[in-house]
Write an enzyme that holds these catalytic residues in place. Structure first.
Site, PDB file in Angstrom:
ATOM      1  N   GLY A 198     -39.615  37.120  46.215  1.00 29.18           N
ATOM      2  CA  GLY A 198     -40.202  36.739  44.937  1.00 29.18           C
ATOM      3  C   GLY A 198     -39.209  36.757  43.798  1.00 29.18           C
ATOM      4  N   CYS A 213     -32.910  50.474  55.485  1.00 31.16           N
ATOM      5  CA  CYS A 213     -34.017  49.522  55.510  1.00 31.16           C
ATOM      6  C   CYS A 213     -33.563  48.160  56.007  1.00 31.16           C
ATOM      7  CB  CYS A 213     -34.630  49.406  54.119  1.00 31.16           C
ATOM      8  SG  CYS A 213     -35.997  48.225  54.026  1.00 31.16           S
ATOM      9  N   GLY A 260     -31.132  36.701  50.485  1.00 31.60           N
ATOM     10  CA  GLY A 260     -30.435  36.451  49.228  1.00 31.60           C
ATOM     11  C   GLY A 260     -29.386  37.481  48.883  1.00 31.60           C
ATOM     12  N   CYS A 302     -37.692  50.287  45.899  1.00 34.82           N
ATOM     13  CA  CYS A 302     -38.787  49.341  45.679  1.00 34.82           C
ATOM     14  C   CYS A 302     -40.154  49.964  45.856  1.00 34.82           C
ATOM     15  CB  CYS A 302     -38.625  48.144  46.620  1.00 34.82           C
ATOM     16  SG  CYS A 302     -38.802  48.551  48.376  1.00 34.82           S
TER      17      CYS A 302
END
Length: 356
Positions: A17, A99, A123, A197
């Site tokens: 996103g 992760c 990305g 996050c």
């Protein structure tokens, strides 16, 4: 290589996103890929809903297929609970490194297999290469040193690297912002994501809610003299200078945490320097294994610069990195990432540090 109906190579792009994955989609399309946007939902909350909505909007703008995958259970077991356990053990974890190797790439690769995509993309600001001498796949630093994320990908396996495409390795963040604006992407001005996050607000409150013991205890110097009291070891990290709560003519630094006695050990600058680190088992990229001492560079935390060292094999796949010059201490639980030039050799979690 899997291909789409028009013969284009098909790639599953992890879409968070944000602007980086959005521009990655555009760059992959320019390179001739058939892109499928994949949002792996690692948490079930409002932030995840917003991120998925932004990814859907980007795919709609670019005319791409978008799918979602629920990955919360794996994220909890592979990332969140180890993060909590590490703090409970007196460590300062770096959850993003683990992760990527244990959750994000496995989840994205599983989705790619379901979608008929041989390749996956993210990305991240880094590059993938295959070495000519031994055929192994490696991560290389991004051309934009300020955004380089090769450290974060140091634990990726050969199988993961062989299928990974990184469109942003040769671009700068400024170029990404300009391209996003030129394409009219709805996330062109979206700010950077936060470091952890799955935590909104104070990480200490998160740890308390997860049952991490935050009992107060003694602050002691390196000789064992009591200097004051702390309000819970999880509130401090090795190397910290500010906010310790004890005064002296020169600043104190946190040099160790002792969960067994609930002591916070502090020292002056010359006591907060280290000569070597010992890692846990290392995940190698450029090497099949470390069969003897060799010169390398090491980053002891994500935001630090790489410094010269000699890496020496230890039992059970561990590595000792002997620093050429003493360095400011780092926290056990962080990762030591070894490199030669711009090529990652491998990385492992720091288990012990040796003071000067």
């Amino acid at each position: 290589m899997a291909t789409g109906e028009n013969g284009a190579r098909r790639v599953a792009l992890g879409m968070s996103g944000g602007v980086d994955s959005a521009v990655s989609a555009a760059l992959l399309m320019r390179a001739g890929y058939e892109v499928v946007g994949v949002t792996c939902r690692f948490t079930d909350d409002a932030a995840a809903d917003r991120a998925a909505g932004d990814a859907v909007a980007v795919c709609a703008r670019l005319g791409l297929r978008h799918v979602e995958r629920g990955c919360a259970a794996l994220f909890e077991s592979a990332v969140v609970q180890p993060f909590v356990d590490a703090y409970a053990a007196g460590l300062t974890p770096s959850p993003c490194v683990g992760c990527n190797a244990c959750c994000k790439l496995p989840s994205l690769l599983a989705a790619a297999d379901e979608l008929g995509c041989e390749s996956v993309a993210t990305g991240h600001y880094a590059r993938i290469a295959q070495l000519a001498d031994n055929g192994r796949y490696v991560v290389k630093c991004a051309l934009d040193a300020r955004k380089d994320q090769s450290y974060m990908l140091a634990l990726l396996s050969q199988e993961q690297l062989a299928r990974l495409v990184l469109p942003l390795g040769g671009t700068t963040k400024a170029e990404v912002r300009v391209l996003a604006a030129d394409l009219g992407l709805p996330v062109a001005e979206k700010p950077e994501s936060q470091d952890v996050c799955f935590i909104e607000g104070d990480y200490r409150a998160f740890l308390r809610a997860r049952g991490v013991d935050d009992r107060p205890g003694a602050i002691v110097d390196c000789a064992g003299a009591v200097l004051g009291r702390h309000d819970g070891l999880a509130n401090y990290t090795v190397g910290q200078r500010k906010g310790i709560g004890v005064a002296a003519p020169e600043p104190y630094y946190v040099v160790a945490k002792r969960p067994e006695t609930c002591e916070l050990v502090v020292g002056f600058a010359d006591e907060a320097r280290i000569s070597s680190v010992l890692t846990g088992p290392v995940r190698w990229q450029a090497l099949a294994c470390l069969d003897g001492p060799r010169a390398a560079s090491v980053k002891l935390r994500y935001r630090s610069r790489a410094v010269p060292c000699i890496i020496e094999p230890e039992p059970e796949g561990r590595v000792r990195a002997v620093l050429r010059e003493p360095q400011p201490t780092t926290a056990p639980g962080q990762f030591a990432v070894f490199s030669v030039g711009d090529t990652v050799l491998g990385g492992g979690m720091i288990e012990e540090v040796a003071s000067v």
